[in-house]
Write a protein that holds these residues in place. Structure first.
Motif, short mmCIF file in Angstrom:
data_model
loop_
_atom_site.label_atom_id
_atom_site.label_comp_id
_atom_site.label_asym_id
_atom_site.label_seq_id
_atom_site.Cartn_x
_atom_site.Cartn_y
_atom_site.Cartn_z
N THR A 1 0.89 -1.22 0.02
CA THR A 1 0.04 0.21 -0.04
C THR A 1 0.90 1.34 0.08
OG1 THR A 1 -0.03 -0.03 2.47
CG2 THR A 1 -1.79 -1.15 1.14
N LEU A 2 2.21 1.13 0.08
CA LEU A 2 3.24 2.35 0.19
C LEU A 2 3.36 2.72 -1.28
CD1 LEU A 2 5.43 1.50 2.97
CD2 LEU A 2 3.70 3.22 3.02
N ASP A 3 3.30 4.08 -1.55
CA ASP A 3 3.63 4.56 -2.95
C ASP A 3 5.11 4.40 -3.24
OD1 ASP A 3 1.07 4.89 -3.64
OD2 ASP A 3 1.04 7.05 -2.87
N HIS A 4 5.54 4.28 -4.45
CA HIS A 4 7.02 4.01 -4.53
C HIS A 4 6.84 4.34 -6.20
CE1 HIS A 4 11.01 2.45 -5.09
NE2 HIS A 4 11.17 2.90 -3.83
N PRO A 5 8.15 4.85 -6.81
CA PRO A 5 8.19 4.92 -8.13
C PRO A 5 7.82 3.75 -8.96
CG PRO A 5 9.96 6.23 -7.17
CD PRO A 5 9.14 5.47 -6.10
N GLY B 1 4.64 2.55 -8.95
CA GLY B 1 3.65 1.82 -8.09
C GLY B 1 3.73 1.73 -6.78
N THR B 2 3.92 0.65 -6.28
CA THR B 2 3.87 0.40 -4.77
C THR B 2 5.38 -0.12 -4.17
OG1 THR B 2 3.48 -2.18 -4.80
CG2 THR B 2 1.38 -0.43 -4.71
N HIS C 1 8.33 -2.72 -6.54
CA HIS C 1 9.48 -2.29 -6.57
C HIS C 1 10.32 -3.35 -5.81
CE1 HIS C 1 13.34 -0.26 -6.13
NE2 HIS C 1 13.28 -0.45 -4.85
N GLU D 1 11.75 3.38 -13.68
CA GLU D 1 10.45 3.69 -13.58
C GLU D 1 10.04 5.25 -13.47
OE1 GLU D 1 7.89 1.41 -13.49
OE2 GLU D 1 9.31 -0.25 -13.68
N ASN D 2 11.10 6.05 -13.28
CA ASN D 2 10.69 7.44 -13.33
C ASN D 2 11.93 8.23 -14.20
OD1 ASN D 2 11.00 10.21 -12.44
ND2 ASN D 2 9.64 9.66 -10.70
#
Length: 205
Positions: free
Chosen positions: A17-21, A23-24, A28, A140-141
């Motif tokens: 549920t934690l955001d990260h480049p 997605g989650t 990652h 991813e970013n």
């Protein structure tokens, strides 16, 4: 103990549920493990890659477990893999990154403030995990890649002797520089850094 237990603990602690480049955080971590697996990493390093964010890092403050509960992660992935997770999480990057490639370079534990000399295997494991982690984030970013790609290529160039060939090829190809990025990279090199043209372009020699 192993991957299934590690993922169960990650999910229970909220990594999904934690955001990260990209997605989650869980997504990652899965990708980092997949990179290490593709590079031929041993099981302990692969599991450490999957779990490397449990105690937070110098670049990602969110913790899934406090240090007082290290035994829970060790029970899931084993003592060696958990030790690698703690070592990775403990790194004071500003102090330790410039020194990592030197055989007598010191490492600073950001949790305790202690400085010490890691083993050659610890240095290599740390470099390999860092490459897998950072390459995924930048893949991813693209904004992060534009801002930090040159600095990371300089870092991995200095760490080249610690990286496996697969990790080095991935770093060189994933961070290949063009135009202004290339010029900025060259301006940031330190005296004594050795770089070939194919290191910048991402082509195999």
């Amino acid at each position: 103990m192993g991957r299934d237990e590690a993922r169960d603990l990650l999910i229970a602690r909220g990594a999904g549920t934690l955001d990260h480049p990209g997605g989650t955080l869980l997504a990652h971590l899965d990708r980092v493990e997949a990179r290490l697996t593709a590079w031929g990493a041993r099981d302990e390093l692969r599991l450490a890659g999957l779990c490397h964010a449990f105690y937070g890092t110098d670049g990602f403050a969110e913790k899934l477990l406090p240090l007082e509960r290290r035994a829970e992660l060790a029970a899931a992935i084993g003592a060696e893999a958990e030790g690698l997770v703690h070592f990775y999480a403990s790194c004071d990057r500003e102090f330790s990154y410039p020194r990592l490639a030197a055989p007598d370079g010191l490492f600073r534990d950001r949790f305790s403030g202690r400085t010490y000399m890691p083993t050659t295997r610890q240095r290599a494991d740390f470099a390999e995990l860092t490459a897998a982690n950072e390459l995924d984030v930048l893949n991813e970013n693209q904004d992060l890649r534009a801002r930090h790609g040159g600095a990371l290529l300089r870092l991995f160039t200095r760490w080249r002797g610690l990286l496996t060939e697969d990790a080095w090829h991935a770093a060189r190809e994933g961070l290949a520089l063009r135009g202004p990025e290339r010029a900025a990279y060259l301006r940031g090199l330190a005296r004594g850094d050795v770089v070939r043209g194919d290191d910048l372009d991402g082509h195999a020699p």
